[in-house]
Design a protein around this motif. Structure first.
Motif, PDB file in Angstrom:
ATOM      1  N   ARG A  15       0.700  -1.248   0.006  1.00  0.00           N
ATOM      2  CA  ARG A  15       0.060  -0.225   0.035  1.00  0.00           C
ATOM      3  C   ARG A  15       0.935   1.197   0.193  1.00  0.00           C
ATOM      4  NH1 ARG A  15      -5.385  -0.683  -1.390  1.00  0.00           N
ATOM      5  NH2 ARG A  15      -6.327  -2.097  -0.370  1.00  0.00           N
ATOM      6  N   HIS A  16       1.877   1.230   0.470  1.00  0.00           N
ATOM      7  CA  HIS A  16       2.905   2.241   0.578  1.00  0.00           C
ATOM      8  C   HIS A  16       4.285   1.606   0.552  1.00  0.00           C
ATOM      9  CE1 HIS A  16       5.218   5.926   1.895  1.00  0.00           C
ATOM     10  NE2 HIS A  16       3.866   6.650   1.952  1.00  0.00           N
ATOM     11  N   PRO A  17       5.210   2.416  -0.081  1.00  0.00           N
ATOM     12  CA  PRO A  17       6.708   1.690  -0.100  1.00  0.00           C
ATOM     13  C   PRO A  17       7.252   1.790   1.216  1.00  0.00           C
ATOM     14  CG  PRO A  17       6.572   4.004  -1.370  1.00  0.00           C
ATOM     15  CD  PRO A  17       5.211   3.629  -1.038  1.00  0.00           C
ATOM     16  N   LEU A  18       7.026   2.535   2.236  1.00  0.00           N
ATOM     17  CA  LEU A  18       7.672   2.327   3.662  1.00  0.00           C
ATOM     18  C   LEU A  18       7.236   1.321   4.221  1.00  0.00           C
ATOM     19  CD1 LEU A  18       7.561   6.138   4.341  1.00  0.00           C
ATOM     20  CD2 LEU A  18       9.503   4.701   3.554  1.00  0.00           C
ATOM     21  N   VAL A  19       6.091   0.771   3.813  1.00  0.00           N
ATOM     22  CA  VAL A  19       5.747  -0.711   4.339  1.00  0.00           C
ATOM     23  C   VAL A  19       6.613  -1.546   4.214  1.00  0.00           C
ATOM     24  CG1 VAL A  19       4.023  -2.544   4.380  1.00  0.00           C
ATOM     25  CG2 VAL A  19       3.040  -0.026   4.166  1.00  0.00           C
ATOM     26  N   ARG A  20       7.195  -1.470   3.040  1.00  0.00           N
ATOM     27  CA  ARG A  20       8.206  -2.734   2.552  1.00  0.00           C
ATOM     28  C   ARG A  20       9.575  -2.564   3.430  1.00  0.00           C
ATOM     29  NH1 ARG A  20      10.555  -2.100  -3.081  1.00  0.00           N
ATOM     30  NH2 ARG A  20       8.224  -2.172  -3.616  1.00  0.00           N
ATOM     31  N   SER A  21       9.965  -1.258   3.204  1.00  0.00           N
ATOM     32  CA  SER A  21      11.200  -0.971   4.058  1.00  0.00           C
ATOM     33  C   SER A  21      11.025  -1.351   5.658  1.00  0.00           C
ATOM     34  CB  SER A  21      11.681   0.427   4.121  1.00  0.00           C
ATOM     35  OG  SER A  21      10.662   1.388   4.741  1.00  0.00           O
ATOM     36  N   ALA A  22       9.636  -1.041   6.117  1.00  0.00           N
ATOM     37  CA  ALA A  22       9.525  -1.471   7.535  1.00  0.00           C
ATOM     38  C   ALA A  22       9.589  -2.864   7.769  1.00  0.00           C
ATOM     39  CB  ALA A  22       8.185  -0.760   7.803  1.00  0.00           C
ATOM     40  N   VAL A  23       8.848  -3.656   6.812  1.00  0.00           N
ATOM     41  CA  VAL A  23       8.931  -5.242   6.987  1.00  0.00           C
ATOM     42  C   VAL A  23      10.374  -5.721   6.933  1.00  0.00           C
ATOM     43  CG1 VAL A  23       8.415  -7.313   5.757  1.00  0.00           C
ATOM     44  CG2 VAL A  23       6.428  -5.444   5.991  1.00  0.00           C
ATOM     45  N   TYR A  24      11.060  -5.393   5.925  1.00  0.00           N
ATOM     46  CA  TYR A  24      12.336  -5.650   5.764  1.00  0.00           C
ATOM     47  C   TYR A  24      13.295  -5.191   6.780  1.00  0.00           C
ATOM     48  CZ  TYR A  24      16.140  -7.811   2.730  1.00  0.00           C
ATOM     49  OH  TYR A  24      16.981  -8.773   2.450  1.00  0.00           O
ATOM     50  N   GLY A  25      13.306  -4.165   7.321  1.00  0.00           N
ATOM     51  CA  GLY A  25      14.208  -3.440   8.242  1.00  0.00           C
ATOM     52  C   GLY A  25      13.995  -4.048   9.852  1.00  0.00           C
ATOM     53  N   THR A  26      12.906  -4.540   9.978  1.00  0.00           N
ATOM     54  CA  THR A  26      12.436  -5.022  11.344  1.00  0.00           C
ATOM     55  C   THR A  26      13.020  -6.739  11.420  1.00  0.00           C
ATOM     56  OG1 THR A  26       9.913  -5.358  10.770  1.00  0.00           O
ATOM     57  CG2 THR A  26      10.800  -3.287  11.965  1.00  0.00           C
ATOM     58  N   ALA A  27      13.203  -7.246  10.044  1.00  0.00           N
ATOM     59  CA  ALA A  27      13.277  -8.552  10.390  1.00  0.00           C
ATOM     60  C   ALA A  27      14.768  -9.118  10.710  1.00  0.00           C
ATOM     61  CB  ALA A  27      13.106  -9.162   8.939  1.00  0.00           C
ATOM     62  N   THR A  28      15.184 -10.024  11.348  1.00  0.00           N
ATOM     63  CA  THR A  28      16.604 -10.542  11.514  1.00  0.00           C
ATOM     64  C   THR A  28      17.093 -10.839  10.253  1.00  0.00           C
ATOM     65  OG1 THR A  28      15.830 -12.661  12.110  1.00  0.00           O
ATOM     66  CG2 THR A  28      15.529 -11.217  13.998  1.00  0.00           C
ATOM     67  N   GLY A  29      18.443 -10.879  10.961  1.00  0.00           N
ATOM     68  CA  GLY A  29      19.418 -11.463   9.570  1.00  0.00           C
ATOM     69  C   GLY A  29      18.922 -12.985   9.247  1.00  0.00           C
ATOM     70  N   GLU A  30      18.735 -13.741  10.114  1.00  0.00           N
ATOM     71  CA  GLU A  30      18.464 -15.288  10.078  1.00  0.00           C
ATOM     72  C   GLU A  30      16.875 -15.272   9.056  1.00  0.00           C
ATOM     73  OE1 GLU A  30      17.394 -19.285  12.292  1.00  0.00           O
ATOM     74  OE2 GLU A  30      18.369 -17.382  13.413  1.00  0.00           O
ATOM     75  N   GLN A  31      16.085 -14.307   9.524  1.00  0.00           N
ATOM     76  CA  GLN A  31      14.976 -14.419   8.955  1.00  0.00           C
ATOM     77  C   GLN A  31      14.813 -14.038   7.508  1.00  0.00           C
ATOM     78  OE1 GLN A  31      12.811 -11.758  11.577  1.00  0.00           O
ATOM     79  NE2 GLN A  31      11.560 -13.321  12.454  1.00  0.00           N
ATOM     80  N   ARG A  32      15.715 -13.022   7.180  1.00  0.00           N
ATOM     81  CA  ARG A  32      15.933 -12.647   5.580  1.00  0.00           C
ATOM     82  C   ARG A  32      16.567 -13.732   4.679  1.00  0.00           C
ATOM     83  NH1 ARG A  32      18.808  -6.715   6.709  1.00  0.00           N
ATOM     84  NH2 ARG A  32      17.186  -5.749   8.026  1.00  0.00           N
ATOM     85  N   ARG A  33      17.473 -14.321   5.357  1.00  0.00           N
ATOM     86  CA  ARG A  33      18.218 -15.271   4.667  1.00  0.00           C
ATOM     87  C   ARG A  33      17.208 -16.691   4.348  1.00  0.00           C
ATOM     88  NH1 ARG A  33      22.486 -13.916   8.127  1.00  0.00           N
ATOM     89  NH2 ARG A  33      22.003 -15.508   9.498  1.00  0.00           N
ATOM     90  N   GLU A  34      16.391 -17.000   5.435  1.00  0.00           N
ATOM     91  CA  GLU A  34      15.439 -18.080   5.100  1.00  0.00           C
ATOM     92  C   GLU A  34      14.299 -17.502   3.960  1.00  0.00           C
ATOM     93  OE1 GLU A  34      12.378 -20.321   8.041  1.00  0.00           O
ATOM     94  OE2 GLU A  34      12.429 -18.209   8.358  1.00  0.00           O
ATOM     95  N   VAL A  35      14.128 -16.446   4.057  1.00  0.00           N
ATOM     96  CA  VAL A  35      13.185 -15.936   2.907  1.00  0.00           C
ATOM     97  C   VAL A  35      13.904 -15.803   1.727  1.00  0.00           C
ATOM     98  CG1 VAL A  35      11.805 -13.942   2.016  1.00  0.00           C
ATOM     99  CG2 VAL A  35      11.519 -14.521   4.469  1.00  0.00           C
ATOM    100  N   HIS A  36      14.934 -15.401   1.547  1.00  0.00           N
ATOM    101  CA  HIS A  36      15.746 -15.177   0.260  1.00  0.00           C
ATOM    102  C   HIS A  36      16.049 -16.646  -0.326  1.00  0.00           C
ATOM    103  CE1 HIS A  36      16.127 -11.184  -0.409  1.00  0.00           C
ATOM    104  NE2 HIS A  36      16.518 -10.783   0.991  1.00  0.00           N
ATOM    105  N   LEU A  37      16.287 -17.692   0.579  1.00  0.00           N
ATOM    106  CA  LEU A  37      16.401 -19.099   0.212  1.00  0.00           C
ATOM    107  C   LEU A  37      15.336 -19.694  -0.499  1.00  0.00           C
ATOM    108  CD1 LEU A  37      18.462 -21.504  -0.089  1.00  0.00           C
ATOM    109  CD2 LEU A  37      17.775 -22.121   2.314  1.00  0.00           C
ATOM    110  N   ALA A  38      14.136 -19.314   0.338  1.00  0.00           N
ATOM    111  CA  ALA A  38      12.941 -19.938  -0.399  1.00  0.00           C
ATOM    112  C   ALA A  38      12.801 -19.448  -1.772  1.00  0.00           C
ATOM    113  CB  ALA A  38      11.680 -19.620   0.638  1.00  0.00           C
ATOM    114  N   LEU A  39      12.943 -18.019  -1.683  1.00  0.00           N
ATOM    115  CA  LEU A  39      12.631 -17.458  -3.242  1.00  0.00           C
ATOM    116  C   LEU A  39      13.518 -17.827  -4.211  1.00  0.00           C
ATOM    117  CD1 LEU A  39      12.042 -13.608  -1.849  1.00  0.00           C
ATOM    118  CD2 LEU A  39      10.520 -14.974  -3.327  1.00  0.00           C
ATOM    119  N   ALA A  40      14.873 -18.271  -3.775  1.00  0.00           N
ATOM    120  CA  ALA A  40      15.974 -18.886  -4.715  1.00  0.00           C
ATOM    121  C   ALA A  40      15.226 -20.216  -5.275  1.00  0.00           C
ATOM    122  CB  ALA A  40      17.201 -19.010  -4.035  1.00  0.00           C
ATOM    123  N   GLU A  41      14.626 -21.104  -4.336  1.00  0.00           N
ATOM    124  CA  GLU A  41      14.283 -22.391  -4.604  1.00  0.00           C
ATOM    125  C   GLU A  41      12.978 -22.321  -5.255  1.00  0.00           C
ATOM    126  OE1 GLU A  41      13.805 -23.966  -0.638  1.00  0.00           O
ATOM    127  OE2 GLU A  41      16.038 -24.670  -0.640  1.00  0.00           O
TER     128      GLU A  41
END
Length: 719
Positions: free
Chosen positions: A115-141
């Motif tokens: 709904r707003h580009p800052l939602v995306r930055s808030a979502v990604y910015g508050t995630a932990t490094g481990e959570q981000r890696r998990e999501v990117h691995l799922a996207l890669a697969e």
């Protein structure tokens, strides 16, 4: 700057085209991070009340909903099928989407949109490094490697917790394809990430050098220097160390164009002679271009020194490349003179004007190759080469090259009497130099201001000379002196024009800039009553134009000779100058030929004949916008007894510089978003400026712009 089209579309959709949001969104991101959409997240700090409110709303969501939002945030394109495949791998239930949509944070239809580009930055910015890696691995697969190997490689790289040679190799392979979508900055992003993930020290050095080159070409000079430091700290072999020296010299040139680059590049070229003769010749050409800009300030690595070293370097063993022909022509010019260099210059120019050069060669020397055409006074080849190189550099996002390519194009447009197109090129170059931190003298603006004959030209000339002397850019000093001579010849202040022209003509007499200054010197000296000084300059013009087979070159030669001739010989030469320059692109020079012929006729007491040429000169100067020369022609007409009312500035001259640029682009058929992209403005701002333009011009639509602005403008958009 080039951006992946799918990423661009998602950004525009999420910001709803709001100019402030579009400007604020990438703030704090480098070009490398933004280029492919891959680094769009994670670099922005979560500050301000809007972001904080989004964070609070995220905290109230279920774990599944937050994880689904993180998948959407990590996927830059907004592909719903990819989103659901990755979500399934993570065990996220479909109900999570309903929750996110109900809270007005996400919309999943044919595309995934926040709904707003800052939602995306808030979502990604508050995630932990481990959570981000998990999501990117799922996207890669979930990404089909045969369909989109590049995004799969990027997601794998982002998911990697440490060095991974297989992923690094995949990123390196993706760099070329990424460049086609996101430009050189995208290629630099892939290569930079491949360096970070390199486990093999040898591969790390090689990739660091490649990433530094891509960063340099994209105008990211600090990033390129950082990557060079990585390469040099990783025990490169001798050839790689020499390549690093070349890159360091190229960065010095691209960022400052001063005296620091020539000695670095000359030393690297000499070192490379025994390691890689072909690369040595390429580096000599780099050194030659850097020495041209440094001019008198190149205490080490001067044009003469570089030319002699290149001439004695090992010759190519295979077929000559375009760059070899360019180097041979330019070095021969300095070692053997114009006559010996002319056949080489002509051969190289024909090849460069007749076929597209390799992109790699354009990034390094595209701007330099128009010098060959100028040395031959070949304006058609200059136009063809400059237009193609500018288009190639724009398409690739080659921000390191674009300021020079745009300056070259702006000079050509101004000298052809198309001041609107020149202004557009100048505005675009200014925006790029501010973004990259490049320091380059305002070459095109100087020509444009001098030809206009306006009061702001003299302060610009003086400040350019001061700045160029400080930065060690000798060409900038010479150029400013040459344009000063144009300005004061137009204003009829011949003593001052003569002094400026003499200083400009004395610099590097082998190059075209000195010859151009000599044509001004001759006119000023004759008008100042110093024919002996003019005669000496004529010798230089005759030598410089001797290889020319064009109306521009022959016309300028005839005009200069006419100024120092008498009787029937003078009239024949003036007529030849008018005829030849009338067939050339140089409308200002054609008008000046009429002016000089008319002035001569008036001094011969042939007032009726003089009026014909003086009137033609005055009308052409006025239509082009050359106020100084128009006043000079009008004063001569009045002496003949003809009453000439001084024209008020045309309505179009009431427009601001930016309004003229926007009107010219709109006249070419560009839409508001396309104009905004060219001039770094929002479509709404463009619309506002056009509204003002229509009001000042008394028109109601774009279709009327052609009638009001005239038809003389060449289309910069086609370059």
């Amino acid at each position: 700057f080039k951006l992946d089209e799918r990423v661009r579309d998602r950004i525009i959709a999420e910001t709803r085209g709001n100019p402030l949001a579009l400007l604020e969104l990438p703030r704090g991101l480098t070009a490398r991070q933004l280029a492919g959409g891959f680094g769009l997240l994670g670099a922005q700090a979560l500050t301000g009340r809007i972001e904080e409110s989004f964070v609070r709303r995220l905290e109230a969501l279920s774990d599944d909903a937050r994880r689904l939002l993180l998948v959407a945030a990590a996927e830059p394109v907004g592909d719903p099928l990819l989103l659901w495949r990755a979500a399934e791998r993570l065990g996220i239930r479909p109900a999570a989407a309903e929750e996110a949509e109900a809270d007005e944070l996400l919309v999943i239809r044919e595309w995934v949109r926040f709904r707003h580009p800052l939602v995306r930055s808030a979502v990604y910015g508050t995630a932990t490094g481990e959570q981000r890696r998990e999501v990117h691995l799922a996207l890669a697969e979930a990404t089909d490697g045969s369909v989109d190997p590049d995004r799969r490689a990027w997601h794998l790289a982002t998911a990697a917790a440490g060095p991974d040679e297989l992923v690094a190799a995949a990123l390196e392979q993706s760099a070329g394809r990424a460049q086609a979508r996101g430009g050189l900055a995208a290629a630099a992003a892939f290569l930079h990430r491949s360096v970070v993930l390199s486990a093999d020290p040898k591969q790390r050095v090689r990739r660091a050098l490649a990433a530094a080159q891509a960063s340099l070409d994209a105008g990211m000079f600090e990033g390129a220097l950082e990557l060079l430091a990585v390469a040099e700290a990783s025990t490169p072999d001798e050839l790689q160390a020499a390549h690093a020296e070349v890159l360091r010299g190229q960065i010095a040139f691209a960022s400052s164009m001063g005296s620091a680059a020539p000695p670095l590049l000359l030393k690297a070229a000499q070192r490379l002679e025994r390691l890689d003769p072909e690369l040595a010749r390429e580096t000599y050409l780099d050194a030659w271009g850097a020495a041209m800009f440094a001019g008198r300030f190149a205490s080490a690595g001067s044009l003469v020194e570089v030319s002699r070293a290149a001439a004695s370097a090992p010759r190519p063993t295979g077929p000559l490349r375009p760059s070899d022909l360019v180097l041979d022509g330019l070095t021969t010019l300095f070692t053997e003179g114009h006559a010996a260099a002319a056949p080489l210059l002509r051969r190289a120019t024909a090849i460069l004007a007749g076929e597209a050069s390799r992109g790699e060669e354009n990034f390094r020397w595209g701007w330099l190759t128009t010098n060959l055409a100028n040395l031959l006074w070949d304006e058609e080849s200059w136009h063809a080469i400059s237009a193609r190189h500018l288009k190639e550099a724009r398409d690739a996002g080659a921000l390191a090259r674009l300021p020079i390519d745009l300056a070259d194009w702006g000079i050509l447009c101004a000298w052809c009497g198309d001041f609107a197109a020149a202004g557009i090129a100048i505005a675009e170059a200014d925006a790029i130099t501010k973004a990259t931190g490049t320091h380059i003298a305002p070459y095109a603006q100087l020509v444009l201001s001098a030809l206009r004959g306006q009061s702001d030209a003299a302060p610009l000339i003086e400040s350019t000379i001061r700045d160029a002397e400080t930065s060690g850019q000798g060409l900038g000093v010479q150029w400013a002196e040459w344009t000063s001579a144009i300005l004061f010849n137009g204003l009829g202040r011949y003593d001052r024009a003569l002094a400026s022209a003499q200083r400009a003509a004395a610099e590097t007499p082998q190059l075209q800039f000195s010859s151009w200054a000599s044509t001004e010197l001759i006119e000023a000296a004759v008008r100042a009553g110093k024919p002996d000084v003019a005669a000496g300059a004529l010798e230089q013009v005759m030598a410089a134009t001797a290889p020319s087979r064009t109306d521009w070159g022959r016309g300028m030669q005839a005009r200069c000779r006419a100024l120092l001739s008498k009787g029937d010989s003078a009239e024949r030469l003036y007529r030849e100058a008018v005829e030849r320059l009338g067939r050339a692109r140089r409308r200002p020079e054609f008008a000046r030929a009429h002016l000089l012929y008319g002035e001569w006729l008036r001094r011969e007491n042939r007032r009726v004949d003089a009026r014909v040429h003086l009137r033609a000169a005055h009308d052409q100067f006025a239509s082009i916008g050359m106020e100084g020369f128009a006043d000079r022609a009008r004063a001569e007409l009045q002496v003949t007894g003809e009453k000439v009312r001084k024209r008020a500035l045309e309505t179009r001259d009431d427009l601001t510089a930016q309004e003229r640029q926007i009107a010219a682009l709109a006249r070419q058929g560009l839409s508001n978003p396309e104009i905004g992209a060219r001039l770094f403005l929002s479509p709404r701002t463009v619309e506002w400026h056009l509204h003002n333009v229509f009001g000042k011009l008394g028109i109601r639509s774009r279709r009327e712009l052609a009638d009001v602005l005239g038809s003389s403008a060449s289309k910069l958009g086609e370059a």
